[in-house]
Design a protein around this motif. Sequence first.
Motif, mmCIF file in Angstrom:
data_model
loop_
_atom_site.group_PDB
_atom_site.id
_atom_site.type_symbol
_atom_site.label_atom_id
_atom_site.label_comp_id
_atom_site.label_asym_id
_atom_site.label_seq_id
_atom_site.Cartn_x
_atom_site.Cartn_y
_atom_site.Cartn_z
ATOM 1 N N THR A 158 0.825 -1.198 0.000
ATOM 2 C CA THR A 158 0.000 0.000 0.000
ATOM 3 C C THR A 158 0.863 1.253 0.000
ATOM 4 O OG1 THR A 158 -1.710 1.203 1.190
ATOM 5 C CG2 THR A 158 -0.161 -0.029 2.510
ATOM 6 N N LEU A 159 0.300 2.327 -0.532
ATOM 7 C CA LEU A 159 0.934 3.640 -0.445
ATOM 8 C C LEU A 159 -0.167 4.701 -0.520
ATOM 9 C CD1 LEU A 159 3.519 5.327 -0.369
ATOM 10 C CD2 LEU A 159 3.582 5.245 -2.827
ATOM 11 N N ASN A 160 -0.348 5.400 0.576
ATOM 12 C CA ASN A 160 -1.321 6.497 0.645
ATOM 13 C C ASN A 160 -2.723 6.106 0.176
ATOM 14 O OD1 ASN A 160 0.534 8.248 1.692
ATOM 15 N ND2 ASN A 160 1.175 8.989 -0.314
ATOM 16 N N GLN A 161 -3.237 4.989 0.704
ATOM 17 C CA GLN A 161 -4.604 4.606 0.336
ATOM 18 C C GLN A 161 -5.458 4.393 1.573
ATOM 19 O OE1 GLN A 161 -4.051 1.486 -2.651
ATOM 20 N NE2 GLN A 161 -4.943 2.920 -4.093
ATOM 21 N N GLY A 162 -5.380 5.346 2.496
ATOM 22 C CA GLY A 162 -6.135 5.254 3.741
ATOM 23 C C GLY A 162 -7.633 5.181 3.542
ATOM 24 N N ARG A 163 -8.133 5.682 2.415
ATOM 25 C CA ARG A 163 -9.593 5.690 2.218
ATOM 26 C C ARG A 163 -10.127 4.314 1.866
ATOM 27 N NH1 ARG A 163 -10.420 8.431 -3.684
ATOM 28 N NH2 ARG A 163 -8.544 7.599 -4.665
ATOM 29 N N PHE A 164 -9.275 3.406 1.338
ATOM 30 C CA PHE A 164 -9.763 2.091 0.931
ATOM 31 C C PHE A 164 -9.341 0.960 1.856
ATOM 32 C CE2 PHE A 164 -9.300 4.013 -3.489
ATOM 33 C CZ PHE A 164 -10.635 4.366 -3.527
ATOM 34 N N ALA A 210 6.464 -4.507 -6.637
ATOM 35 C CA ALA A 210 7.004 -5.870 -6.706
ATOM 36 C C ALA A 210 7.974 -6.107 -5.558
ATOM 37 C CB ALA A 210 7.706 -6.090 -8.034
ATOM 38 N N ASN A 211 8.814 -5.108 -5.288
ATOM 39 C CA ASN A 211 9.765 -5.193 -4.183
ATOM 40 C C ASN A 211 9.042 -5.325 -2.852
ATOM 41 O OD1 ASN A 211 11.610 -3.052 -2.248
ATOM 42 N ND2 ASN A 211 12.533 -4.898 -3.062
ATOM 43 N N ALA A 212 7.959 -4.545 -2.687
ATOM 44 C CA ALA A 212 7.205 -4.574 -1.431
ATOM 45 C C ALA A 212 6.583 -5.944 -1.197
ATOM 46 C CB ALA A 212 6.115 -3.507 -1.460
ATOM 47 N N ILE A 213 6.007 -6.524 -2.244
ATOM 48 C CA ILE A 213 5.344 -7.824 -2.087
ATOM 49 C C ILE A 213 6.361 -8.915 -1.783
ATOM 50 C CG2 ILE A 213 3.936 -9.531 -3.258
ATOM 51 C CD1 ILE A 213 2.831 -7.133 -4.917
ATOM 52 N N ASN A 214 7.507 -8.880 -2.464
ATOM 53 C CA ASN A 214 8.562 -9.856 -2.166
ATOM 54 C C ASN A 214 8.987 -9.782 -0.715
ATOM 55 O OD1 ASN A 214 8.890 -11.277 -4.495
ATOM 56 N ND2 ASN A 214 10.412 -9.897 -5.357
ATOM 57 N N ASP A 247 10.287 1.678 -0.534
ATOM 58 C CA ASP A 247 10.669 0.504 -1.320
ATOM 59 C C ASP A 247 10.792 0.884 -2.790
ATOM 60 O OD1 ASP A 247 8.012 0.628 -2.194
ATOM 61 O OD2 ASP A 247 7.384 -0.569 -0.487
ATOM 62 N N LYS A 248 11.262 -0.112 -3.580
ATOM 63 C CA LYS A 248 11.467 0.146 -5.009
ATOM 64 C C LYS A 248 10.287 -0.403 -5.785
ATOM 65 C CE LYS A 248 16.119 -1.019 -3.774
ATOM 66 N NZ LYS A 248 16.898 -2.247 -3.597
ATOM 67 N N GLY A 249 9.114 0.166 -5.581
ATOM 68 C CA GLY A 249 7.948 -0.258 -6.345
ATOM 69 C C GLY A 249 7.215 -1.410 -5.685
ATOM 70 N N GLY A 278 4.717 1.689 1.813
ATOM 71 C CA GLY A 278 5.864 2.350 1.188
ATOM 72 C C GLY A 278 6.165 3.716 1.760
ATOM 73 N N GLY A 279 5.872 3.940 3.037
ATOM 74 C CA GLY A 279 6.109 5.232 3.658
ATOM 75 C C GLY A 279 4.973 6.203 3.429
ATOM 76 N N SER A 280 3.759 5.816 3.814
ATOM 77 C CA SER A 280 2.587 6.661 3.583
ATOM 78 C C SER A 280 2.633 7.921 4.434
ATOM 79 C CB SER A 280 1.316 5.898 3.930
ATOM 80 O OG SER A 280 1.123 4.844 3.051
#
Lengths: 293, 246
Positions: B9-15, B65-69, B61-63, B38-40
Amino acid sequence: MVSVIILTYNRYNLLSKTLKSVLGQTYKDLEVLIINDGSNDDTAQITKIFDDKRLRLFNLEKQNNLAKLRNIGVLNAMGEYIAFCDDDDLWVSNKLEIQFEYLKRYDFVCTNAKLINIDDEVVDEKYIKKSKSFIIKTELLIQDNMVLPSSVIFKKQILNTNAPFDEINFINLCEDYNLWIKLSMKNELFFLNEQTISHRTHNSWARSFDHTKEIFNNHVRLIKPFTKSKDKCLKNTAFLSILNTKFYSLKYFISNKKYIIFTKEFFKFIFIFKNPFYMKSLYEKIKNQVLRK
Amino acid sequence: MKFSIITPTLNQGRFITDTIESILAQDYKDFEHIVVDGGSTDNTLEILKTYPHIKWISEKDKGPANAINKGFKMATGDIFAWLNSDDYYEENVFKFVNQEFLKNKDKKMLYGHLTFVGIDKKILFNDWKAIYDRNFLIKRKPDIRQPSTFFYKDLFFDVGGLDESLKLVFDYDLFVKMLGLTEAIYTERRLSCLRVYNETLTNSNFRKQGIEIFKVSRRYGGKIFDRINLSNLRKFIYPGYFKLKD
Protein backbone atom coordinates in the motif's frame (compact mmCIF):
# COMPACT_ATOMS: atom_id res chain seq x y z
CA MET A 1 7.01 5.92 29.14
CA VAL A 2 9.49 3.04 28.86
CA SER A 3 8.28 -0.49 28.08
CA VAL A 4 10.67 -3.10 29.48
CA ILE A 5 10.32 -6.47 27.77
CA ILE A 6 11.47 -9.57 29.67
CA LEU A 7 11.38 -13.06 28.15
CA THR A 8 11.52 -15.93 30.60
CA TYR A 9 11.46 -19.72 30.82
CA ASN A 10 11.72 -21.73 34.06
CA ARG A 11 13.90 -19.28 35.98
CA TYR A 12 11.65 -18.20 38.82
CA ASN A 13 14.39 -17.36 41.34
CA LEU A 14 16.62 -15.41 38.94
CA LEU A 15 13.62 -13.63 37.45
CA SER A 16 12.47 -12.30 40.83
CA LYS A 17 15.94 -10.81 41.39
CA THR A 18 15.80 -9.15 37.98
CA LEU A 19 12.31 -7.80 38.60
CA LYS A 20 13.40 -6.23 41.90
CA SER A 21 16.21 -4.37 40.12
CA VAL A 22 13.92 -3.20 37.30
CA LEU A 23 11.01 -2.07 39.47
CA GLY A 24 13.41 -0.35 41.90
CA GLN A 25 14.67 2.07 39.23
CA THR A 26 14.92 5.75 40.14
CA TYR A 27 13.13 6.51 36.86
CA LYS A 28 9.54 5.58 37.73
CA ASP A 29 7.61 6.04 34.46
CA LEU A 30 7.84 2.49 33.12
CA GLU A 31 5.88 -0.68 32.46
CA VAL A 32 7.24 -4.23 32.57
CA LEU A 33 6.02 -6.88 30.13
CA ILE A 34 6.90 -10.40 31.24
CA ILE A 35 6.53 -12.87 28.41
CA ASN A 36 6.34 -16.35 29.86
CA ASP A 37 7.28 -19.04 27.35
CA GLY A 38 5.23 -21.84 28.96
CA SER A 39 7.22 -22.28 32.19
CA ASN A 40 6.53 -25.30 34.41
CA ASP A 41 7.36 -23.52 37.69
CA ASP A 42 5.71 -20.67 39.63
CA THR A 43 6.39 -17.98 37.01
CA ALA A 44 2.72 -17.85 36.00
CA GLN A 45 1.82 -16.60 39.51
CA ILE A 46 4.61 -14.03 39.83
CA THR A 47 2.20 -11.07 39.78
CA LYS A 48 0.78 -12.24 43.14
CA ILE A 49 4.14 -11.69 44.87
CA PHE A 50 5.14 -8.49 43.07
CA ASP A 51 1.99 -6.48 43.62
CA ASP A 52 2.70 -3.66 41.19
CA LYS A 53 0.36 -2.07 38.69
CA ARG A 54 3.21 -1.55 36.24
CA LEU A 55 3.60 -5.32 35.73
CA ARG A 56 1.91 -7.06 32.80
CA LEU A 57 2.20 -10.83 32.48
CA PHE A 58 1.66 -12.76 29.24
CA ASN A 59 1.35 -16.51 29.79
CA LEU A 60 1.89 -18.32 26.49
CA GLU A 61 2.30 -21.92 25.41
CA LYS A 62 5.83 -23.07 24.66
CA GLN A 63 6.73 -21.47 21.33
CA ASN A 64 10.41 -22.36 20.73
CA ASN A 65 10.75 -19.12 18.79
CA LEU A 66 12.51 -16.23 20.53
CA ALA A 67 11.95 -13.80 17.67
CA LYS A 68 8.20 -14.38 17.85
CA LEU A 69 8.18 -13.82 21.63
CA ARG A 70 10.09 -10.58 21.29
CA ASN A 71 7.66 -9.47 18.59
CA ILE A 72 4.74 -10.13 20.93
CA GLY A 73 6.44 -7.89 23.46
CA VAL A 74 6.96 -5.07 20.96
CA LEU A 75 3.39 -5.37 19.70
CA ASN A 76 1.90 -4.98 23.19
CA ALA A 77 4.26 -2.23 24.35
CA MET A 78 2.42 1.01 25.19
CA GLY A 79 5.43 3.30 25.77
CA GLU A 80 7.31 5.36 23.22
CA TYR A 81 10.62 3.85 24.40
CA ILE A 82 11.45 0.15 24.37
CA ALA A 83 14.03 -1.61 26.56
CA PHE A 84 14.89 -5.29 26.78
CA CYS A 85 16.12 -7.25 29.78
CA ASP A 86 17.14 -10.92 29.95
CA ASP A 87 15.67 -12.89 32.81
CA ASP A 88 19.05 -13.48 34.48
CA ASP A 89 20.63 -10.01 34.20
CA LEU A 90 20.48 -7.18 36.76
CA TRP A 91 20.11 -3.43 36.27
CA VAL A 92 21.93 -0.72 38.28
CA SER A 93 19.34 1.40 40.11
CA ASN A 94 19.88 4.56 38.02
CA LYS A 95 20.35 2.85 34.66
CA LEU A 96 17.44 4.49 32.87
CA GLU A 97 18.30 7.93 34.25
CA ILE A 98 21.86 7.72 32.89
CA GLN A 99 20.66 6.60 29.48
CA PHE A 100 17.92 9.23 29.21
CA GLU A 101 20.52 11.99 29.16
CA TYR A 102 21.94 10.51 25.96
CA LEU A 103 18.52 9.73 24.49
CA LYS A 104 18.03 13.47 23.94
CA ARG A 105 20.70 13.31 21.24
CA TYR A 106 20.52 9.73 19.97
CA ASP A 107 17.62 7.41 19.19
CA PHE A 108 19.35 4.27 20.43
CA VAL A 109 21.64 3.84 23.45
CA CYS A 110 23.35 0.67 24.65
CA THR A 111 25.97 0.34 27.39
CA ASN A 112 28.81 -1.72 28.78
CA ALA A 113 28.32 -4.34 31.52
CA LYS A 114 29.80 -6.08 34.54
CA LEU A 115 30.13 -9.84 34.51
CA ILE A 116 28.75 -11.76 37.49
CA ASN A 117 28.35 -15.45 38.29
CA ILE A 118 25.38 -17.31 39.75
CA ASP A 119 26.13 -16.15 43.33
CA ASP A 120 26.19 -12.46 42.31
CA GLU A 121 30.00 -12.25 42.67
CA VAL A 122 31.75 -9.97 40.19
CA VAL A 123 33.92 -11.97 37.80
CA ASP A 124 34.92 -9.19 35.39
CA GLU A 125 34.59 -5.44 35.80
CA LYS A 126 34.31 -4.72 32.10
CA TYR A 127 32.59 -7.21 29.83
CA ILE A 128 33.20 -5.40 26.53
CA LYS A 129 36.79 -4.25 26.28
CA LYS A 130 36.41 -0.70 24.97
CA SER A 131 37.98 2.45 26.36
CA LYS A 132 35.64 5.12 24.93
CA SER A 133 32.00 5.79 24.07
CA PHE A 134 31.29 5.94 20.34
CA ILE A 135 28.68 5.73 17.60
CA ILE A 136 28.34 2.18 16.28
CA LYS A 137 28.54 2.07 12.51
CA THR A 138 27.50 -0.94 10.47
CA GLU A 139 31.12 -1.73 9.62
CA LEU A 140 31.95 -2.01 13.31
CA LEU A 141 28.87 -4.01 14.20
CA ILE A 142 29.55 -6.56 11.47
CA GLN A 143 32.92 -7.45 12.97
CA ASP A 144 31.63 -8.14 16.44
CA ASN A 145 28.33 -7.89 18.30
CA MET A 146 28.97 -5.38 21.09
CA VAL A 147 25.29 -4.68 21.77
CA LEU A 148 23.99 -6.51 24.83
CA PRO A 149 20.20 -6.86 24.57
CA SER A 150 19.74 -6.17 28.30
CA SER A 151 21.41 -2.78 28.03
CA VAL A 152 19.48 -1.50 25.02
CA ILE A 153 16.92 1.31 25.06
CA PHE A 154 15.55 2.95 21.92
CA LYS A 155 12.66 4.96 20.50
CA LYS A 156 9.81 2.86 19.15
CA GLN A 157 9.50 5.25 16.19
CA ILE A 158 12.72 4.07 14.52
CA LEU A 159 11.37 0.54 14.04
CA ASN A 160 8.83 1.43 11.29
CA THR A 161 7.08 -1.89 11.88
CA ASN A 162 5.32 -3.86 14.60
CA ALA A 163 7.16 -7.13 13.88
CA PRO A 164 10.84 -6.07 13.79
CA PHE A 165 12.39 -9.49 14.52
CA ASP A 166 12.72 -12.00 11.69
CA GLU A 167 10.50 -14.96 12.67
CA ILE A 168 11.65 -17.28 9.89
CA ASN A 169 15.37 -17.03 9.23
CA PHE A 170 16.80 -16.17 12.66
CA ILE A 171 14.57 -17.84 15.23
CA ASN A 172 16.53 -18.50 18.39
CA LEU A 173 20.04 -17.33 17.57
CA CYS A 174 21.31 -13.94 16.43
CA GLU A 175 17.73 -12.64 16.26
CA ASP A 176 18.78 -9.52 18.16
CA TYR A 177 22.03 -9.10 16.21
CA ASN A 178 20.02 -9.16 12.98
CA LEU A 179 17.84 -6.26 14.16
CA TRP A 180 20.75 -4.15 15.43
CA ILE A 181 22.45 -4.42 12.03
CA LYS A 182 19.24 -3.39 10.26
CA LEU A 183 18.82 -0.40 12.58
CA SER A 184 22.46 0.69 12.27
CA MET A 185 22.06 1.23 8.51
CA LYS A 186 19.53 4.03 8.99
CA ASN A 187 20.08 5.38 12.52
CA GLU A 188 22.92 6.35 14.84
CA LEU A 189 23.41 3.73 17.54
CA PHE A 190 25.33 5.03 20.56
CA PHE A 191 27.57 2.84 22.73
CA LEU A 192 27.95 4.29 26.23
CA ASN A 193 31.05 3.06 28.03
CA GLU A 194 29.56 2.81 31.51
CA GLN A 195 28.59 -0.36 33.37
CA THR A 196 24.85 -0.04 33.90
CA ILE A 197 23.98 -3.74 33.96
CA SER A 198 25.37 -6.95 35.40
CA HIS A 199 25.50 -9.72 32.85
CA ARG A 200 25.36 -13.22 34.33
CA THR A 201 27.39 -16.19 33.14
CA HIS A 202 26.38 -19.63 34.32
CA ASN A 203 26.23 -23.16 33.01
CA SER A 204 23.24 -23.07 30.73
CA TRP A 205 22.27 -24.19 27.30
CA ALA A 206 23.97 -21.09 25.91
CA ARG A 207 27.40 -22.44 26.88
CA SER A 208 27.02 -25.85 25.19
CA PHE A 209 29.02 -26.98 22.18
CA ASP A 210 26.10 -27.35 19.75
CA HIS A 211 24.89 -23.89 20.58
CA THR A 212 28.25 -22.24 19.91
CA LYS A 213 28.57 -24.13 16.65
CA GLU A 214 25.18 -22.86 15.55
CA ILE A 215 26.15 -19.31 16.50
CA PHE A 216 29.14 -19.48 14.16
CA ASN A 217 26.90 -20.69 11.32
CA ASN A 218 24.29 -18.02 11.93
CA HIS A 219 26.91 -15.30 12.17
CA VAL A 220 28.25 -16.19 8.73
CA ARG A 221 24.72 -16.47 7.30
CA LEU A 222 23.88 -13.03 8.63
CA ILE A 223 26.93 -11.26 7.22
CA LYS A 224 27.03 -12.99 3.82
CA PRO A 225 24.62 -10.56 2.06
CA PHE A 226 26.97 -7.68 2.87
CA THR A 227 29.74 -9.17 0.71
CA LYS A 228 27.64 -8.13 -2.31
CA SER A 229 27.00 -4.56 -1.18
CA LYS A 230 28.10 -1.60 -3.27
CA ASP A 231 29.87 0.15 -0.41
CA LYS A 232 33.49 -0.99 -0.69
CA CYS A 233 34.28 -0.53 3.00
CA LEU A 234 31.28 -2.64 4.05
CA LYS A 235 32.11 -5.29 1.47
CA ASN A 236 35.68 -5.73 2.64
CA THR A 237 34.88 -5.76 6.34
CA ALA A 238 32.14 -8.31 5.78
CA PHE A 239 34.52 -10.56 3.88
CA LEU A 240 37.19 -10.26 6.57
CA SER A 241 34.64 -10.88 9.29
CA ILE A 242 33.52 -14.12 7.67
CA LEU A 243 37.13 -15.27 7.38
CA ASN A 244 37.67 -14.37 11.00
CA THR A 245 34.70 -16.37 12.28
CA LYS A 246 35.70 -19.36 10.15
CA PHE A 247 39.19 -19.34 11.63
CA TYR A 248 37.83 -18.84 15.11
CA SER A 249 35.36 -21.71 14.75
CA LEU A 250 38.12 -24.05 13.51
CA LYS A 251 40.16 -23.12 16.55
CA TYR A 252 37.18 -23.75 18.80
CA PHE A 253 36.59 -27.23 17.32
CA ILE A 254 40.20 -28.25 17.94
CA SER A 255 40.26 -26.99 21.50
CA ASN A 256 37.09 -29.01 22.21
CA LYS A 257 38.59 -32.14 20.60
CA LYS A 258 35.87 -32.45 17.93
CA TYR A 259 38.19 -33.70 15.18
CA ILE A 260 35.55 -35.06 12.79
CA ILE A 261 33.70 -31.77 12.54
CA PHE A 262 37.01 -29.96 12.29
CA THR A 263 38.14 -31.94 9.22
CA LYS A 264 34.77 -31.48 7.54
CA GLU A 265 34.80 -27.74 8.07
CA PHE A 266 38.45 -27.49 7.10
CA PHE A 267 37.91 -29.11 3.71
CA LYS A 268 34.83 -27.01 3.08
CA PHE A 269 36.87 -23.95 3.90
CA ILE A 270 39.59 -24.85 1.43
CA PHE A 271 37.19 -25.82 -1.37
CA ILE A 272 35.26 -22.59 -1.12
CA PHE A 273 38.34 -20.50 -1.69
CA LYS A 274 40.09 -22.65 -4.29
CA ASN A 275 37.50 -24.31 -6.51
CA PRO A 276 35.12 -21.80 -8.15
CA PHE A 277 32.49 -24.50 -8.79
CA TYR A 278 31.84 -24.70 -5.07
CA MET A 279 30.98 -21.05 -4.90
CA LYS A 280 27.32 -20.80 -4.16
CA SER A 281 26.70 -17.60 -6.07
CA LEU A 282 27.95 -19.12 -9.30
CA TYR A 283 25.81 -22.20 -8.77
CA GLU A 284 22.73 -20.00 -8.30
CA LYS A 285 23.48 -18.06 -11.49
CA ILE A 286 23.59 -21.27 -13.52
CA LYS A 287 20.40 -22.51 -11.89
CA ASN A 288 18.58 -19.28 -12.77
CA GLN A 289 19.65 -19.49 -16.40
CA VAL A 290 18.35 -23.03 -16.68
CA LEU A 291 15.02 -22.04 -15.12
CA ARG A 292 14.55 -19.19 -17.54
CA LYS A 293 14.82 -21.50 -20.55
CA MET B 1 -3.50 -24.94 6.08
CA LYS B 2 -2.46 -21.45 7.06
CA PHE B 3 -3.05 -18.49 4.74
CA SER B 4 -0.64 -15.57 4.35
CA ILE B 5 -2.13 -12.47 2.76
CA ILE B 6 0.18 -9.61 1.77
CA THR B 7 -1.11 -6.10 1.14
CA PRO B 8 1.20 -3.55 -0.51
CA THR B 9 0.00 0.00 0.00
CA LEU B 10 0.93 3.64 -0.44
CA ASN B 11 -1.32 6.50 0.65
CA GLN B 12 -4.60 4.61 0.34
CA GLY B 13 -6.13 5.25 3.74
CA ARG B 14 -9.59 5.69 2.22
CA PHE B 15 -9.76 2.09 0.93
CA ILE B 16 -7.63 0.01 3.28
CA THR B 17 -10.27 -0.51 5.99
CA ASP B 18 -12.44 -2.40 3.48
CA THR B 19 -9.50 -4.68 2.67
CA ILE B 20 -8.68 -5.41 6.31
CA GLU B 21 -12.32 -5.94 7.35
CA SER B 22 -12.98 -8.31 4.45
CA ILE B 23 -10.12 -10.54 5.62
CA LEU B 24 -11.17 -10.32 9.28
CA ALA B 25 -14.74 -11.31 8.43
CA GLN B 26 -13.70 -14.68 6.90
CA ASP B 27 -15.02 -17.69 8.80
CA TYR B 28 -11.70 -19.57 8.37
CA LYS B 29 -9.50 -18.10 11.11
CA ASP B 30 -6.07 -19.67 10.45
CA PHE B 31 -4.46 -16.81 8.54
CA GLU B 32 -2.00 -13.97 8.92
CA HIS B 33 -2.20 -10.56 7.32
CA ILE B 34 0.96 -8.60 6.50
CA VAL B 35 0.80 -4.99 5.29
CA VAL B 36 3.87 -3.57 3.52
CA ASP B 37 3.66 0.20 3.41
CA GLY B 38 5.86 2.35 1.19
CA GLY B 39 6.11 5.23 3.66
CA SER B 40 2.59 6.66 3.58
CA THR B 41 1.98 10.24 4.66
CA ASP B 42 -1.79 9.99 5.17
CA ASN B 43 -3.80 8.20 7.89
CA THR B 44 -2.76 4.67 6.80
CA LEU B 45 -0.46 4.05 9.77
CA GLU B 46 -3.04 5.23 12.29
CA ILE B 47 -5.55 2.78 10.82
CA LEU B 48 -3.00 -0.07 10.93
CA LYS B 49 -2.23 0.59 14.59
CA THR B 50 -5.87 0.01 15.55
CA TYR B 51 -5.70 -3.63 14.31
CA PRO B 52 -3.32 -5.63 16.56
CA HIS B 53 -3.51 -8.84 14.46
CA ILE B 54 -1.74 -7.19 11.50
CA LYS B 55 2.01 -7.31 11.01
CA TRP B 56 3.15 -4.19 9.20
CA ILE B 57 6.33 -2.54 7.91
CA SER B 58 6.63 1.05 6.81
CA GLU B 59 9.69 2.04 4.80
CA LYS B 60 10.53 3.24 1.32
CA ASP B 61 10.67 0.50 -1.32
CA LYS B 62 11.47 0.15 -5.01
CA GLY B 63 7.95 -0.26 -6.34
CA PRO B 64 5.15 -2.73 -5.55
CA ALA B 65 7.00 -5.87 -6.71
CA ASN B 66 9.77 -5.19 -4.18
CA ALA B 67 7.21 -4.57 -1.43
CA ILE B 68 5.34 -7.82 -2.09
CA ASN B 69 8.56 -9.86 -2.17
CA LYS B 70 9.52 -8.33 1.17
CA GLY B 71 6.14 -9.28 2.61
CA PHE B 72 6.33 -12.89 1.43
CA LYS B 73 9.77 -13.26 2.99
CA MET B 74 8.17 -12.48 6.38
CA ALA B 75 5.22 -14.83 5.86
CA THR B 76 4.91 -18.13 7.76
CA GLY B 77 1.81 -19.63 6.11
CA ASP B 78 1.40 -22.46 3.57
CA ILE B 79 -0.87 -20.74 1.04
CA PHE B 80 0.08 -17.33 -0.31
CA ALA B 81 -1.93 -14.60 -1.96
CA TRP B 82 -1.69 -10.87 -2.25
CA LEU B 83 -4.48 -8.35 -2.17
CA ASN B 84 -3.93 -4.72 -3.16
CA SER B 85 -5.14 -2.14 -0.70
CA ASP B 86 -8.08 -1.05 -2.87
CA ASP B 87 -9.45 -4.59 -3.46
CA TYR B 88 -11.32 -6.88 -1.08
CA TYR B 89 -12.40 -10.53 -0.73
CA GLU B 90 -15.90 -11.93 -0.91
CA GLU B 91 -17.39 -13.71 2.13
CA ASN B 92 -16.18 -17.16 3.27
CA VAL B 93 -13.52 -17.53 0.61
CA PHE B 94 -10.67 -19.05 2.62
CA LYS B 95 -12.59 -22.13 3.77
CA PHE B 96 -13.65 -22.85 0.19
CA VAL B 97 -10.12 -22.38 -1.16
CA ASN B 98 -8.70 -24.67 1.53
CA GLN B 99 -11.18 -27.43 0.61
CA GLU B 100 -10.38 -27.12 -3.08
CA PHE B 101 -6.65 -27.42 -2.42
CA LEU B 102 -7.22 -30.53 -0.28
CA LYS B 103 -9.33 -32.11 -3.04
CA ASN B 104 -6.76 -31.60 -5.84
CA LYS B 105 -3.45 -32.41 -4.24
CA ASP B 106 -1.38 -32.49 -7.44
CA LYS B 107 -2.19 -28.88 -8.42
CA LYS B 108 -0.51 -26.05 -6.61
CA MET B 109 -2.42 -23.02 -7.82
CA LEU B 110 -6.06 -21.90 -7.79
CA TYR B 111 -7.97 -19.18 -9.59
CA GLY B 112 -11.55 -17.97 -9.71
CA HIS B 113 -13.58 -15.08 -10.98
CA LEU B 114 -13.75 -11.52 -9.75
CA THR B 115 -16.13 -8.58 -9.86
CA PHE B 116 -15.24 -5.10 -11.01
CA VAL B 117 -16.58 -2.45 -8.66
CA GLY B 118 -16.41 1.33 -8.45
CA ILE B 119 -15.13 3.56 -5.66
CA ASP B 120 -18.43 3.25 -3.76
CA LYS B 121 -18.49 -0.60 -4.07
CA LYS B 122 -21.15 -0.44 -6.81
CA ILE B 123 -20.89 -3.36 -9.25
CA LEU B 124 -19.72 -2.14 -12.67
CA PHE B 125 -19.41 -5.40 -14.62
CA ASN B 126 -18.68 -9.10 -14.07
CA ASP B 127 -15.95 -10.98 -15.84
CA TRP B 128 -17.23 -14.01 -17.71
CA LYS B 129 -14.24 -16.08 -18.73
CA ALA B 130 -10.81 -16.80 -17.34
CA ILE B 131 -8.27 -19.17 -18.85
CA TYR B 132 -5.02 -19.93 -17.06
CA ASP B 133 -3.12 -21.69 -19.78
CA ARG B 134 0.52 -20.90 -20.38
CA ASN B 135 0.32 -20.77 -24.13
CA PHE B 136 -2.86 -18.73 -24.07
CA LEU B 137 -1.30 -16.20 -21.69
CA ILE B 138 1.84 -15.83 -23.76
CA LYS B 139 0.31 -15.75 -27.24
CA ARG B 140 -3.31 -14.63 -27.04
CA LYS B 141 -4.27 -12.50 -24.08
CA PRO B 142 -2.55 -11.44 -20.83
CA ASP B 143 -5.82 -12.16 -19.05
CA ILE B 144 -5.16 -12.85 -15.37
CA ARG B 145 -7.28 -12.59 -12.19
CA GLN B 146 -4.67 -11.48 -9.69
CA PRO B 147 -6.74 -10.93 -6.48
CA SER B 148 -8.62 -14.23 -7.03
CA THR B 149 -5.43 -16.30 -7.33
CA PHE B 150 -3.96 -18.44 -4.54
CA PHE B 151 -0.79 -20.53 -4.65
CA TYR B 152 1.53 -22.63 -2.48
CA LYS B 153 4.50 -21.19 -0.65
CA ASP B 154 7.09 -23.51 -2.29
CA LEU B 155 5.79 -22.66 -5.75
CA PHE B 156 6.39 -18.97 -5.17
CA PHE B 157 9.96 -19.48 -3.99
CA ASP B 158 10.73 -22.13 -6.65
CA VAL B 159 10.13 -19.65 -9.47
CA GLY B 160 12.21 -17.03 -7.66
CA GLY B 161 9.48 -14.61 -6.61
CA LEU B 162 8.37 -11.52 -8.45
CA ASP B 163 10.59 -9.83 -11.03
CA GLU B 164 11.43 -6.47 -9.47
CA SER B 165 12.54 -4.88 -12.75
CA LEU B 166 8.91 -4.81 -13.89
CA LYS B 167 6.75 -1.99 -12.55
CA LEU B 168 3.23 -2.98 -13.69
CA VAL B 169 2.83 -6.52 -15.02
CA PHE B 170 4.94 -8.44 -12.47
CA ASP B 171 1.86 -10.54 -11.64
CA TYR B 172 1.47 -11.66 -15.27
CA ASP B 173 5.15 -12.58 -15.33
CA LEU B 174 4.81 -14.56 -12.07
CA PHE B 175 1.77 -16.57 -13.19
CA VAL B 176 3.39 -17.47 -16.50
CA LYS B 177 6.43 -18.73 -14.60
CA MET B 178 4.25 -20.72 -12.19
CA LEU B 179 2.13 -22.31 -14.92
CA GLY B 180 5.33 -23.80 -16.34
CA LEU B 181 5.57 -25.94 -13.21
CA THR B 182 1.95 -26.88 -12.38
CA GLU B 183 -1.59 -26.79 -13.65
CA ALA B 184 -4.12 -24.51 -11.98
CA ILE B 185 -7.43 -25.38 -10.32
CA TYR B 186 -10.37 -23.48 -11.78
CA THR B 187 -13.49 -22.56 -9.78
CA GLU B 188 -16.60 -20.83 -11.02
CA ARG B 189 -17.01 -18.91 -7.80
CA ARG B 190 -16.35 -15.17 -7.51
CA LEU B 191 -13.57 -14.79 -4.95
CA SER B 192 -12.79 -11.08 -4.86
CA CYS B 193 -13.73 -7.58 -5.97
CA LEU B 194 -11.40 -5.29 -7.89
CA ARG B 195 -11.85 -1.53 -7.70
CA VAL B 196 -11.66 0.32 -11.00
CA TYR B 197 -11.16 4.06 -11.00
CA ASN B 198 -9.25 6.48 -13.15
CA GLU B 199 -6.21 6.97 -10.89
CA THR B 200 -5.19 3.29 -10.56
CA LEU B 201 -1.62 2.45 -11.50
CA THR B 202 -2.55 0.41 -14.55
CA ASN B 203 -5.09 2.90 -15.81
CA SER B 204 -2.71 5.84 -15.68
CA ASN B 205 0.21 4.02 -17.35
CA PHE B 206 -1.44 2.25 -20.24
CA ARG B 207 1.38 2.64 -22.75
CA LYS B 208 4.03 1.48 -20.27
CA GLN B 209 1.93 -1.59 -19.57
CA GLY B 210 1.86 -2.41 -23.27
CA ILE B 211 5.64 -2.29 -23.49
CA GLU B 212 6.10 -4.50 -20.44
CA ILE B 213 3.62 -7.12 -21.68
CA PHE B 214 5.49 -7.24 -24.99
CA LYS B 215 8.76 -7.70 -23.11
CA VAL B 216 7.47 -10.51 -20.90
CA SER B 217 5.73 -12.45 -23.67
CA ARG B 218 8.91 -12.29 -25.76
CA ARG B 219 10.91 -13.56 -22.78
CA TYR B 220 8.89 -16.81 -22.66
CA GLY B 221 8.82 -17.50 -26.39
CA GLY B 222 6.12 -15.22 -27.79
CA LYS B 223 6.63 -13.94 -31.34
CA ILE B 224 6.11 -10.50 -32.84
CA PHE B 225 3.12 -11.49 -34.99
CA ASP B 226 1.23 -13.20 -32.16
CA ARG B 227 -2.25 -12.03 -31.41
CA ILE B 228 -1.25 -10.59 -28.04
CA ASN B 229 0.59 -7.76 -29.75
CA LEU B 230 -2.49 -6.68 -31.65
CA SER B 231 -4.28 -5.76 -28.45
CA ASN B 232 -1.07 -4.16 -27.21
CA LEU B 233 -1.02 -2.00 -30.31
CA ARG B 234 -4.54 -0.83 -29.56
CA LYS B 235 -3.32 0.59 -26.26
CA PHE B 236 -0.88 2.85 -28.09
CA ILE B 237 -3.46 4.13 -30.52
CA TYR B 238 -6.18 4.78 -27.98
CA PRO B 239 -4.84 4.85 -24.39
CA GLY B 240 -8.20 5.79 -22.85
CA TYR B 241 -9.57 2.34 -23.65
CA PHE B 242 -10.34 1.34 -20.06
CA LYS B 243 -11.30 4.76 -18.68
CA LEU B 244 -14.69 5.35 -17.08
CA LYS B 245 -17.09 8.21 -17.54
CA ASP B 246 -17.95 10.25 -14.47
